[in-house]
Design a protein around this motif. Structure first.
Motif, mmCIF file in Angstrom:
data_model
loop_
_atom_site.group_PDB
_atom_site.id
_atom_site.type_symbol
_atom_site.label_atom_id
_atom_site.label_comp_id
_atom_site.label_asym_id
_atom_site.label_seq_id
_atom_site.Cartn_x
_atom_site.Cartn_y
_atom_site.Cartn_z
ATOM 1 N N GLU A 101 5.773 -64.676 -108.685
ATOM 2 C CA GLU A 101 6.532 -65.833 -108.192
ATOM 3 C C GLU A 101 5.698 -66.646 -107.201
ATOM 4 O OE1 GLU A 101 9.795 -62.607 -108.704
ATOM 5 O OE2 GLU A 101 7.623 -62.706 -108.439
ATOM 6 N N LEU A 102 4.930 -65.973 -106.353
ATOM 7 C CA LEU A 102 4.115 -66.695 -105.379
ATOM 8 C C LEU A 102 3.043 -67.550 -106.048
ATOM 9 C CD1 LEU A 102 3.488 -64.108 -102.511
ATOM 10 C CD2 LEU A 102 5.040 -66.067 -102.493
ATOM 11 N N TYR A 103 2.593 -67.118 -107.224
ATOM 12 C CA TYR A 103 1.540 -67.842 -107.940
ATOM 13 C C TYR A 103 2.087 -68.504 -109.202
ATOM 14 C CZ TYR A 103 -1.838 -65.480 -104.900
ATOM 15 O OH TYR A 103 -2.564 -65.030 -103.818
ATOM 16 N N ASP A 104 3.353 -68.901 -109.172
ATOM 17 C CA ASP A 104 3.953 -69.473 -110.388
ATOM 18 C C ASP A 104 3.373 -70.834 -110.766
ATOM 19 O OD1 ASP A 104 5.101 -71.067 -108.421
ATOM 20 O OD2 ASP A 104 7.160 -70.431 -108.807
ATOM 21 N N PHE A 105 2.548 -71.391 -109.921
ATOM 22 C CA PHE A 105 1.889 -72.678 -110.189
ATOM 23 C C PHE A 105 0.532 -72.499 -110.883
ATOM 24 C CE2 PHE A 105 0.994 -71.108 -105.939
ATOM 25 C CZ PHE A 105 -0.386 -70.995 -105.989
ATOM 26 N N ALA A 106 0.065 -71.254 -111.002
ATOM 27 C CA ALA A 106 -1.315 -71.014 -111.444
ATOM 28 C C ALA A 106 -1.576 -71.540 -112.844
ATOM 29 C CB ALA A 106 -1.640 -69.527 -111.364
ATOM 30 N N ALA A 107 -0.630 -71.330 -113.754
ATOM 31 C CA ALA A 107 -0.832 -71.804 -115.120
ATOM 32 C C ALA A 107 -0.968 -73.320 -115.154
ATOM 33 C CB ALA A 107 0.312 -71.347 -116.017
ATOM 34 N N GLY A 108 -0.226 -74.013 -114.296
ATOM 35 C CA GLY A 108 -0.303 -75.465 -114.244
ATOM 36 C C GLY A 108 -1.633 -75.975 -113.740
ATOM 37 N N LEU A 109 -2.396 -75.125 -113.080
ATOM 38 C CA LEU A 109 -3.737 -75.498 -112.618
ATOM 39 C C LEU A 109 -4.801 -75.172 -113.661
ATOM 40 C CD1 LEU A 109 -3.587 -74.259 -108.907
ATOM 41 C CD2 LEU A 109 -3.194 -76.571 -109.769
ATOM 42 N N GLY A 110 -4.385 -74.617 -114.791
ATOM 43 C CA GLY A 110 -5.325 -74.284 -115.851
ATOM 44 C C GLY A 110 -5.855 -72.870 -115.805
ATOM 45 N N ALA A 111 -5.339 -72.042 -114.881
ATOM 46 C CA ALA A 111 -5.832 -70.672 -114.759
ATOM 47 C C ALA A 111 -5.349 -69.807 -115.916
ATOM 48 C CB ALA A 111 -5.369 -70.059 -113.443
ATOM 49 N N SER A 112 -6.197 -68.895 -116.362
ATOM 50 C CA SER A 112 -5.749 -67.786 -117.189
ATOM 51 C C SER A 112 -5.115 -66.751 -116.264
ATOM 52 C CB SER A 112 -6.921 -67.167 -117.949
ATOM 53 O OG SER A 112 -7.447 -68.074 -118.894
ATOM 54 N N ILE A 113 -4.124 -66.010 -116.773
ATOM 55 C CA ILE A 113 -3.386 -65.064 -115.936
ATOM 56 C C ILE A 113 -3.158 -63.786 -116.725
ATOM 57 C CG2 ILE A 113 -1.289 -64.661 -114.567
ATOM 58 C CD1 ILE A 113 -0.907 -67.806 -114.735
ATOM 59 N N ILE A 114 -3.474 -62.651 -116.109
ATOM 60 C CA ILE A 114 -3.143 -61.351 -116.678
ATOM 61 C C ILE A 114 -2.347 -60.569 -115.650
ATOM 62 C CG2 ILE A 114 -5.395 -60.379 -116.022
ATOM 63 C CD1 ILE A 114 -5.125 -58.571 -118.533
ATOM 64 N N ARG A 115 -1.233 -59.989 -116.102
ATOM 65 C CA ARG A 115 -0.319 -59.285 -115.188
ATOM 66 C C ARG A 115 0.057 -57.940 -115.802
ATOM 67 N NH1 ARG A 115 5.643 -61.674 -114.254
ATOM 68 N NH2 ARG A 115 5.707 -61.136 -116.460
ATOM 69 N N GLY A 116 -0.180 -56.866 -115.074
ATOM 70 C CA GLY A 116 0.172 -55.539 -115.546
ATOM 71 C C GLY A 116 1.666 -55.313 -115.554
ATOM 72 N N HIS A 117 2.159 -54.566 -116.540
ATOM 73 C CA HIS A 117 3.590 -54.276 -116.662
ATOM 74 C C HIS A 117 4.014 -53.008 -115.938
ATOM 75 C CE1 HIS A 117 4.355 -56.690 -120.640
ATOM 76 N NE2 HIS A 117 4.242 -57.460 -119.577
ATOM 77 N N TYR A 118 3.128 -52.019 -115.865
ATOM 78 C CA TYR A 118 3.532 -50.692 -115.404
ATOM 79 C C TYR A 118 3.259 -50.492 -113.919
ATOM 80 C CZ TYR A 118 4.715 -49.123 -120.040
ATOM 81 O OH TYR A 118 5.344 -48.994 -121.258
ATOM 82 N N SER A 119 4.096 -49.683 -113.301
ATOM 83 C CA SER A 119 3.946 -49.363 -111.886
ATOM 84 C C SER A 119 2.630 -48.639 -111.633
ATOM 85 C CB SER A 119 5.102 -48.474 -111.426
ATOM 86 O OG SER A 119 4.856 -47.951 -110.126
ATOM 87 N N ARG A 120 2.082 -48.873 -110.469
ATOM 88 C CA ARG A 120 0.864 -48.167 -110.066
ATOM 89 C C ARG A 120 1.092 -46.666 -109.954
ATOM 90 N NH1 ARG A 120 -0.629 -50.920 -104.681
ATOM 91 N NH2 ARG A 120 -2.473 -49.585 -104.860
ATOM 92 N N PHE A 121 2.370 -46.216 -109.871
ATOM 93 C CA PHE A 121 2.633 -44.783 -109.815
ATOM 94 C C PHE A 121 2.414 -44.119 -111.169
ATOM 95 C CE2 PHE A 121 5.308 -46.065 -106.102
ATOM 96 C CZ PHE A 121 4.543 -45.405 -105.152
ATOM 97 N N VAL A 122 2.358 -44.897 -112.232
ATOM 98 C CA VAL A 122 1.992 -44.362 -113.545
ATOM 99 C C VAL A 122 0.473 -44.263 -113.618
ATOM 100 C CG1 VAL A 122 2.097 -44.724 -116.032
ATOM 101 C CG2 VAL A 122 4.088 -45.257 -114.614
#
Length: 264
Positions: A48-69
């Motif tokens: 949410e804090l970086y929800d503008f990133a795609a509009g700046l042309g950035a590629s974005i990768i976001r992990g789905h799983y918790s770091r506890f896994v």
């Protein structure tokens, strides 16, 4: 088991968000301790804090799983990041030292190897492929590894963490001009305290993929969570604080996406 979300952009910038994931495997759902099940060490609300990133042309990768896994920002051989207290590839404790697993419910080696193969490796394979694609297209690439952490964790650091923590592996993951550009942006927002290569110098992602000689630059930005959210359960976003912080984060990405090859 899809390990990540991915958006391909057009700028020479890749934003990595490895620790915002909250999915658990069945073994983790059954085995995590009551203290760990609320997932207190998550990098809450970073997308949410970086929800503008795609509009700046950035590629974005976001992990789905918790770091506890499995922790996407640790080496696959579990080499420690710091000589001081830290957590590993398969965390056994919370940041504060509390046990993360019920007695006798810790994942066995076969389970861990499956998580490494099905969650950790796909994230890094995609990250590497996108870095290569961007570098081939633009001649260079900037990797921005986006993180956050509670502002006070006595086991990890003394006192309150600075608001903005920039990590460049002590200058080895990006050119000096790129680090200086980010420092200057921090100085233009004096309401936030910042540090360059303080307690957090960059994790595995920054250290592994930041290679100025190859024109592949990396920086980790670790935010103190007190600046945008409640630091206790249920870890709500605080809208007015988040709104105040986002212009600095946007300035970071705009500078990195449009600043040219800092190593040229």
């Amino acid at each position: 088991m899809m390990a990540y979300d991915f958006h391909q952009g057009s700028a020479p910038l890749l934003v990595s968000i490895p620790h915002a994931g909250t999915r658990l495997t069945p073994e983790a759902e059954q085995g995590l301790s009551p203290e760990a099940l609320p997932l207190p060490d998550t990098d809450w609300h970073i997308p949410e804090l970086y929800d503008f990133a795609a509009g700046l042309g950035a590629s974005i990768i976001r992990g789905h799983y918790s770091r506890f896994v499995v922790d996407l920002n640790r080496a696959p051989d579990d080499t420690p990041l710091y000589a001081s207290a830290t957590t590993g590839l398969f965390p056994q404790t919370l940041f504060d030292g509390t046990l993360a697993w019920k007695a006798g419910k810790e994942p066995d080696d076969a389970c861990r190897q499956r998580w490494l193969a099905e969650i950790w490796q796909p994230y890094h394979q995609k990250l590497q492929a996108e870095l290569a694609r961007i570098r081939q297209q633009h001649g260079y690439v900037v990797l921005y590894d986006a993180h956050s952490i509670a502002s006070m964790i006595p086991r990890l650091f003394d006192g309150a963490l600075p608001d903005i923590n920039l990590g460049t592996n002590d200058g080895r993951s990006c050119p000096p001009a790129m680090a200086q550009a980010m420092v200057e942006l921090c100085e233009s927002y004096p309401q936030y305290r910042y540090v360059l290569n303080g307690r957090f110098k960059g994790g595995y992602i920054t250290r592994q993929y930041g290679s100025p000689a190859r024109r592949q630059y990396a920086v980790q930005v670790e935010l103190a969570q007190c600046n945008y959210m409640r630091e206790s359960h249920p870890f709500n976003l605080v809208d007015d604080k988040a709104k105040a912080l986002k212009p600095l984060l946007r300035a970071f990405l705009e500078r990195l996406a449009n600043g040219g090859d800092f190593g040229a």
